[in-house]
Design an enzyme around this catalytic site. Structure first.
Site, PDB file in Angstrom:
ATOM      1  N   HIS A  46      29.595  35.410 124.041  1.00 25.60           N
ATOM      2  CA  HIS A  46      30.318  36.361 124.892  1.00 25.60           C
ATOM      3  C   HIS A  46      29.403  37.429 125.490  1.00 25.60           C
ATOM      4  O   HIS A  46      29.796  38.102 126.440  1.00 25.60           O
ATOM      5  CB  HIS A  46      31.479  37.013 124.121  1.00 25.60           C
ATOM      6  CG  HIS A  46      31.090  38.034 123.102  1.00 25.60           C
ATOM      7  ND1 HIS A  46      31.020  37.762 121.748  1.00 25.60           N
ATOM      8  CD2 HIS A  46      30.748  39.342 123.223  1.00 25.60           C
ATOM      9  CE1 HIS A  46      30.672  38.863 121.107  1.00 25.60           C
ATOM     10  NE2 HIS A  46      30.493  39.831 121.967  1.00 25.60           N
ATOM     11  N   ASP A  68      30.904  31.083 119.057  1.00 22.35           N
ATOM     12  CA  ASP A  68      30.416  32.255 119.793  1.00 22.35           C
ATOM     13  C   ASP A  68      28.903  32.408 119.674  1.00 22.35           C
ATOM     14  O   ASP A  68      28.390  33.510 119.460  1.00 22.35           O
ATOM     15  CB  ASP A  68      31.114  33.530 119.302  1.00 22.35           C
ATOM     16  CG  ASP A  68      31.069  34.651 120.349  1.00 22.35           C
ATOM     17  OD1 ASP A  68      30.481  34.429 121.418  1.00 22.35           O
ATOM     18  OD2 ASP A  68      31.602  35.739 120.076  1.00 22.35           O
ATOM     19  N   SER A 101      26.827  43.345 119.519  1.00 19.16           N
ATOM     20  CA  SER A 101      27.118  41.912 119.483  1.00 19.16           C
ATOM     21  C   SER A 101      25.856  41.089 119.694  1.00 19.16           C
ATOM     22  O   SER A 101      25.077  41.345 120.615  1.00 19.16           O
ATOM     23  CB  SER A 101      28.139  41.550 120.566  1.00 19.16           C
ATOM     24  OG  SER A 101      29.402  42.069 120.257  1.00 19.16           O
TER      25      SER A 101
END
Length: 359
Positions: free
Chosen positions: A98, A128, A206
């Site tokens: 992402h 992910d 992230s």
């Protein structure tokens, strides 16, 4: 005479300045060393861990391509930022999918602030994960030390290094708050075995590493639980054992080789509307293990009526009520494994044996 005096005066100023500089410099160095020694043993350990691991962490900028409406010139604009870590000396960088999703290009900034254009090697959307590659020289690359997530314990110390809100190489600390959690990936498939931590994880973290007290990678920081979108004490990291299994496949094949049955299935909301308990088979791929086992797809008959296909109700004896149940079991299997699949057709159940294929 005046010129000679000015010359001597300038020499005295330079000598005095040099003496002051070297005196100040030499006195500052012992002061810094003394300050380090004054730290508690745990603080010195944390400082050492950060200094040894920070060079493995990178800053990732995803870039979008835009076109000026008047001049028609094409230009690049930053789209978002995130973190990542160096996987090997060949320039492979691991991050979250992402972080680079929908980007036309990406740029990686190393710890020495050098910038490198990144190419996309491959992704595993269901977990992910994404792998990028930069052409930086090997001597600029310090791969992260890879640990294991199999023997983690709730309560042990963890360290997160990333770039929250664009502040590069930020260290936050905490503990493992929980193990075996489950989060939903970008593709809406469940990610199992996730690590829960109270180490502060914010937007920009992230893709960064979650480390143990020895500086070894134990997870990739992926998501937070927060009503407001900011840190609320609950963060999640995909475990390193999942990363170790998938990243080499992505590097070699451009994607992960996942075990599958060779079928297409209906979304849960469709089966719910049809009041079906299980997973409805929509299509069966030609030549697949499912086709060889005689599984039946959903079809339309000559009268235009929809004839439902087989409904998967169990796999290896474990009940299947929805797609997540099916995915959870498949995630723990490998390509080439033989499974027992129980399906329901016309109100009757039958069990077939299928060898899982790579999908």
């Amino acid at each position: 005479m005046i010129k000679i005096r000015i010359k001597y005066l300038l020499i005295l100023i330079v000598v005095a300045g040099s003496f002051f500089y070297f005196t100040a410099y030499s006195s500052a160095r012992p002061g810094q060393a003394a300050a380090l020694q004054e730290l508690l043993p745990q603080e010195r350990k944390t400082v050492s861990l950060f200094e040894s691991c920070a060079p493995s962490v990178v800053y990732i900028t995803s870039i979008a391509v835009r076109q000026d409406l008047f001049s028609m010139n094409v230009f690049k604009v930053p789209q978002g930022t995130g973190s990542g870590f160096i996987w090997d000396k060949k320039g492979h960088v691991v991050t979250n999918f992402h972080v680079i999703q929908d980007a036309q290009a990406a740029e990686v900034t190393l710890a020495d602030h050098s910038n490198w254009k990144a190419s996309l090697v491959g992704v595993e959307v269901d977990k992910d994960l994404a792998v990028l590659k930069i052409d930086a020289p090997a001597d600029k690359l310090q791969p992260v030390k890879v640990g294991s997530s199999a023997s983690l314990r709730v309560g042990q110390s963890v360290y997160a290094i990333g770039n929250p809100f664009g502040f590069d190489h930020t260290l936050t600390t905490g503990i493992i708050s929980g193990l075996g959690r489950e989060i939903t990936s970008v593709s809406n498939r469940p990610i199992q075995g996730v690590i829960q931590t109270d180490a502060a994880i914010n937007p920009g973290n992230s893709g960064g590493p979650l480390l143990d007290s020895h500086g070894r990678l134990i997870g990739i920081n992926t998501a937070i639980y927060s009503p407001s979108g900011a840190y609320a004490g609950i963060g999640f990291a995909v475990p390193v054992d999942t990363i170790k299994r998938l990243v080499p496949q992505i590097i070699r094949y451009g994607k992960a080789r996942k075990p599958g049955l060779g079928i297409q299935i209906a979304d849960d909301y469709i089966t719910a509307r049809l009041d079906i308990k299980g997973v409805l088979i929509v299509d069966v791929l030609k030549g697949s293990p499912a086709a060889k086992a005689g599984l039946k797809p959903t079809v339309q008959n000559v009268f235009g009526e929809i004839v439902l296909g087989d409904i998967i109700v169990a796999l290896n004896g474990k009940p299947i009520n929805n797609t997540n149940d099916l995915y959870r079991i498949l995630d723990n299997l490998k390509v080439g494994d033989t499974v027992r699949l129980t399906v329901e057709r016309d109100g009757r159940r039958r069990t077939v044996t299928i060898t899982l294929m790579a999908v």
